[in-house]
Design an enzyme around this catalytic site. Structure first.
Site, PDB file in Angstrom:
ATOM      1  N   SER A  48       0.817  -1.210   0.000  1.00 23.52           N
ATOM      2  CA  SER A  48       0.000   0.000   0.000  1.00 23.52           C
ATOM      3  C   SER A  48       0.852   1.262   0.000  1.00 23.52           C
ATOM      4  CB  SER A  48      -0.880  -0.016   1.252  1.00 23.52           C
ATOM      5  OG  SER A  48      -1.267   1.281   1.610  1.00 23.52           O
ATOM      6  N   GLY A  49       0.494   2.201  -0.878  1.00 26.36           N
ATOM      7  CA  GLY A  49       1.203   3.485  -0.901  1.00 26.36           C
ATOM      8  C   GLY A  49       0.974   4.257   0.381  1.00 26.36           C
ATOM      9  N   LEU A  50      -0.285   4.243   0.851  1.00 26.01           N
ATOM     10  CA  LEU A  50      -0.601   4.942   2.100  1.00 26.01           C
ATOM     11  C   LEU A  50       0.220   4.361   3.250  1.00 26.01           C
ATOM     12  CD1 LEU A  50      -2.369   6.814   3.880  1.00 26.01           C
ATOM     13  CD2 LEU A  50      -4.025   4.948   4.023  1.00 26.01           C
ATOM     14  N   ASP A  65       0.939  10.508   2.134  1.00 23.81           N
ATOM     15  CA  ASP A  65       0.679   9.734   0.910  1.00 23.81           C
ATOM     16  C   ASP A  65       0.493  10.700  -0.260  1.00 23.81           C
ATOM     17  OD1 ASP A  65       0.092   7.638  -0.793  1.00 23.81           O
ATOM     18  OD2 ASP A  65      -1.967   7.370  -0.074  1.00 23.81           O
ATOM     19  N   ASP A 120       1.041  -0.816  -5.052  1.00 23.45           N
ATOM     20  CA  ASP A 120       0.305   0.413  -5.317  1.00 23.45           C
ATOM     21  C   ASP A 120       1.292   1.392  -5.970  1.00 23.45           C
ATOM     22  OD1 ASP A 120      -1.021   2.793  -5.182  1.00 23.45           O
ATOM     23  OD2 ASP A 120      -1.357   2.740  -3.006  1.00 23.45           O
ATOM     24  N   ASP A 161       0.677   4.200  -7.301  1.00 19.66           N
ATOM     25  CA  ASP A 161       0.127   5.573  -7.362  1.00 19.66           C
ATOM     26  C   ASP A 161      -0.234   5.919  -8.815  1.00 19.66           C
ATOM     27  OD1 ASP A 161       0.325   5.769  -4.649  1.00 19.66           O
ATOM     28  OD2 ASP A 161       2.174   6.925  -4.639  1.00 19.66           O
ATOM     29  N   GLU A 186      -3.205   4.510 -10.903  1.00 15.63           N
ATOM     30  CA  GLU A 186      -4.512   5.175 -10.829  1.00 15.63           C
ATOM     31  C   GLU A 186      -4.559   6.364 -11.780  1.00 15.63           C
ATOM     32  OE1 GLU A 186      -3.641   5.653  -6.585  1.00 15.63           O
ATOM     33  OE2 GLU A 186      -4.270   7.741  -6.742  1.00 15.63           O
ATOM     34  N   LYS A 208       0.233  12.717  -6.522  1.00 13.99           N
ATOM     35  CA  LYS A 208      -1.147  12.346  -6.185  1.00 13.99           C
ATOM     36  C   LYS A 208      -1.490  12.701  -4.732  1.00 13.99           C
ATOM     37  CE  LYS A 208      -1.674   9.222  -3.677  1.00 13.99           C
ATOM     38  NZ  LYS A 208      -1.723   7.758  -3.513  1.00 13.99           N
ATOM     39  N   ASN A 233      -4.041  11.069  -1.541  1.00 16.79           N
ATOM     40  CA  ASN A 233      -4.818   9.876  -1.185  1.00 16.79           C
ATOM     41  C   ASN A 233      -6.295  10.103  -1.512  1.00 16.79           C
ATOM     42  OD1 ASN A 233      -6.537   8.272   0.982  1.00 16.79           O
ATOM     43  ND2 ASN A 233      -4.608   7.173   0.659  1.00 16.79           N
ATOM     44  N   SER A 234      -6.951   9.058  -1.971  1.00 17.59           N
ATOM     45  CA  SER A 234      -8.335   9.160  -2.449  1.00 17.59           C
ATOM     46  C   SER A 234      -9.305   9.628  -1.375  1.00 17.59           C
ATOM     47  CB  SER A 234      -8.802   7.799  -2.970  1.00 17.59           C
ATOM     48  OG  SER A 234      -7.950   7.368  -3.982  1.00 17.59           O
ATOM     49  N   ARG A 287      -6.561   1.593 -12.164  1.00 18.54           N
ATOM     50  CA  ARG A 287      -7.456   2.006 -11.073  1.00 18.54           C
ATOM     51  C   ARG A 287      -8.265   3.229 -11.512  1.00 18.54           C
ATOM     52  NH1 ARG A 287      -5.311   3.124  -4.950  1.00 18.54           N
ATOM     53  NH2 ARG A 287      -6.557   4.973  -4.454  1.00 18.54           N
ATOM     54  N   HIS A 343     -12.666   2.128  -7.449  1.00 15.78           N
ATOM     55  CA  HIS A 343     -12.534   2.591  -6.063  1.00 15.78           C
ATOM     56  C   HIS A 343     -13.745   3.437  -5.680  1.00 15.78           C
ATOM     57  CE1 HIS A 343     -10.573   2.824  -2.376  1.00 15.78           C
ATOM     58  NE2 HIS A 343      -9.663   3.759  -2.586  1.00 15.78           N
TER      59      HIS A 343
HETATM   60  C1  SPV Z   1      -3.411   2.537  -0.587  1.00 14.07           C
HETATM   61  O1  SPV Z   1      -3.515   1.592   0.176  1.00 14.07           O
HETATM   62  O2  SPV Z   1      -2.445   3.288  -0.581  1.00 14.07           O
HETATM   63  C2  SPV Z   1      -4.469   2.806  -1.552  1.00 14.07           C
HETATM   64  C3  SPV Z   1      -5.810   2.434  -1.208  1.00 14.07           C
HETATM   65  O3  SPV Z   1      -4.185   3.408  -2.542  1.00 14.07           O
HETATM   66  S1  SPV Z   1      -6.551   3.823  -0.598  1.00 14.07           S
HETATM   67  O4  SPV Z   1      -5.826   4.310   0.523  1.00 14.07           O
HETATM   68  O5  SPV Z   1      -7.898   3.348  -0.279  1.00 14.07           O
HETATM   69  O6  SPV Z   1      -6.627   4.815  -1.655  1.00 14.07           O
HETATM   70 MG    MG Z   2      -2.465   4.336  -2.515  1.00 13.21          MG
END
Ligand code: SPV
Ligand code: MG
Length: 556
Positions: free
Chosen positions: A60-62, A72, A99, A101, A128, A134, A136-137, A172, A203
């Site tokens: 996971s990027g986060l 992130d 991930d 990004d 994505e 980027k 975070n979503s 994504r 997502h």
């Molecule tokens: C991550 O885990 O870094 C993701 C998923 O990209 S989210 O945090 O839901 O965007």
């Molecule tokens: Mg991410």
């Protein structure tokens, strides 16, 4: 099980014993059953995911950013992320979907990323349709999306760059997150699928899965659908199976669990000022070692490391008073005189310790109570005034066992002299200084133990190994002298046996009491036992008289 329509793939699970990680991920993604991958953010968490039984890891990027203490927002560079991935990949045998990004830039950055991921056996990447850098979503609203064509270029570039045919690229779609609606999401899914994406990740940040299920109904299994139910976590997993989802990503739960656990343990230790309360609630140190496979290293060491030779023990002959030192040795033996702030013997013991020799027996005699150093054993020659070196050595006969060093107690030398002596071939090897006759080395009238060897010191490579000793005595003619015995001998286990035999013979024939070490060596050679000489050139001293002591104090 799942009632969703199954995406077609030419690569389905097979009975092959070893598949690449990319092939494993592909098989999971394409299989009819719903699969799950679990978040990890470093080597340790990746191992724990594998240990739990998951078939794949979501890097996971986060989580990776947060674990590095940054946001992130691409604050960690892509190569810093790559470093984390390398540890995760090395630590595990299950595939990693990373991930990626936005791909860290345009198509060109994606090309380089994919090549590097394949080199590290990362099984797939998810990119994505947003812009670098980027966000975070789940931060803010209506984040800008990439142009569809431009993003398709990134997908194509990634697929063209993979060096493993099974490498997975997941596209994504952020259209639902950014509020662009279902039609836009489907339009993008179709374009990304055509551009070569192996799967789409749809997502959502809603608390129910309604919009996800609406997407998957319309999409109808044209390619596998991946989801991240972080916000709609209450939705039962059976519902994902029933709605044609291929893969679920549990995206950040190890990181969040770690935060909770670390906060609890830190604040408890802080408040209680003690470890007692937490000890039984956290992983043991043993578990830590198990996680990283410590026992494998122990096995490998026994396979690959050369067995270390046990260090020889040492016997130090330090019984004499040293009358030539006058008032300095009235109340203590010469081994205990001060050489720049330390007794000579303490310096000698430290040098032996430095080369790994720790079992040291000192033969005491004159003013024995003053020979009181830590880390030595002592034996006493109470007849030191009427006996010689061989008698002192015999007092330490119990220590004459296996490989041994014998040293006079009034000498100092550089540690390499001992190391070289220990490494030298030969059952009985004595050290001799080839520069014995250099001007200023000695008081002019001083008696020394001279050695004659089979070969004189040359100063060339010929001197590297020991040379046979021919004679040792104080009265050898200068023309026949090749060096000065410094008072240091190495015995192999066989050498020690020869010496013990000779001591017994000397006891029996009455030559024992006043004999010195050169007498002992001469007798051994006379019995046909080889004695060799290791030449050195200086780097040692002995302290016999005031001249020597002044030199020693200058040298220290
Ligand atoms: C991550 O885990 O870094 C993701 C998923 O990209 S989210 O945090 O839901 O965007
Ligand atoms: Mg991410």
């Amino acid at each position: 099980m799942a009632t969703r329509s199954r995406p077609q793939s030419s690569i389905l699970p097979t009975a092959e014993p070893v598949r690449s990680k990319a092939a494993q991920l592909r098989a999971e993604l394409m299989a009819p059953a719903l699969s799950y991958i679990m978040e990890a953010h470093n080597g340790l968490s990746a191992k724990i995911v594998e240990e739990a039984g998951f078939k794949g890891i979501w890097a996971s990027g986060l989580s990776m950013s947060t674990a590095l203490g940054v946001r992130d927002n691409n604050e960690a560079s892509w190569t810093q992320v790559l470093d984390q991935l390398e540890f995760m990949s090395d630590a595990t045998s299950i595939p990693i979907l990373v991930d990626g990004d936005t791909g860290y830039g345009n198509f060109n950055n994606v090309r380089r990323l994919v090549r590097k991921l394949c080199q590290r056996q990362i099984a797939g990447v998810c990119i994505e349709d947003k812009l670098f850098p980027k966000t975070n979503s789940f931060v803010g609203e209506a984040q800008p999306l990439a142009e569809i064509d431009e993003f398709c270029g990134r997908i194509k570039a990634g697929k063209d760059s993979q060096t493993d045919d099974d490498f997975i690229l997941v596209a994504r779609i952020e259209a639902l997150i950014s509020g662009w609606g279902l039609d836009e999401a489907l339009r993008r899914a179709e374009a990304y699928h055509r551009a070569g994406a192996d799967a789409v990740l749809i997502h959502s940040k809603k608390s129910t899965a309604d919009e996800i299920f609406a997407f998957s109904r319309e999409w109808a299994g044209r390619a596998p659908v991946v989801i991240v139910p972080t916000m709609y976590y209450r939705t039962p997993t059976e519902a994902f199976e029933a709605n044609g989802i291929s893969m679920v990503i549990w995206a950040n739960h190890n990181l969040r669990a770690a935060i909770t656990a670390m906060r609890a343990v830190s604040s408890r230790i802080m408040n209680e000022r003690s470890l007692a309360g937490v000890e039984n609630e956290i992983a043991s140190v043993k578990e830590v070692f198990e996680l990283v496979g410590q026992s494998e290293l122990t096995q490998a060491e026994s396979r690959y490391l050369a067995p270390s030779q046990p260090a020889p023990r040492a016997i130090v002959l330090a019984a004499t008073q040293g009358v030539k030192l006058g008032p300095l040795t009235v109340s203590r033996p010469k081994c205990m005189i001060d050489v720049r702030g330390q007794p000579l013997l303490r310096r000698l013991v430290a040098t032996l310790n430095e080369t790994g020799v720790r079992d040291i027996t000192v033969v005491r005699g004159f003013a024995k109570a003053t020979v009181d150093l830590a880390n030595i054993k002592t034996v006493d020659n109470d007849h030191f005034a009427e006996t010689g070196e061989v008698s002192s050595l015999a007092c330490a006969e119990a220590a004459l066992d296996g490989a041994c060093l014998i040293s006079y107690g009034d000498i100092l030398f550089r540690p390499y002299v001992v190391s070289d002596l220990i490494a030298a071939d030969g059952d009985i090897v004595v050290v001799a200084d080839a520069r014995w006759n250099s001007p200023g080395h000695r008081a002019p009238d001083r008696q020394i133990d001279r050695v004659r060897c089979a070969r004189a010191f040359t100063g060339s490579y010929l001197d590297e190994g020991p040379v046979p000793l021919v004679a040792i005595a104080p009265d050898l003619p200068t023309t026949e002298t090749n060096g000065e015995f410094i008072g240091l001998i190495k015995l192999s286990a066989d050498g020690t046996t020869h010496v013990k035999d000779e001591l017994a013979r000397m006891r029996a024939d009455g030559s024992f009491t006043m004999a010195d070490l050169p007498d002992l060596l001469t007798r051994l050679m006379a019995r046909g036992i080889a004695v060799s000489v290791l030449y050195i050139t200086g780097h040692w001293l002995d302290v016999d008289d005031a001249f020597d002591l002044a030199k020693a104090r200058n040298l220290m």
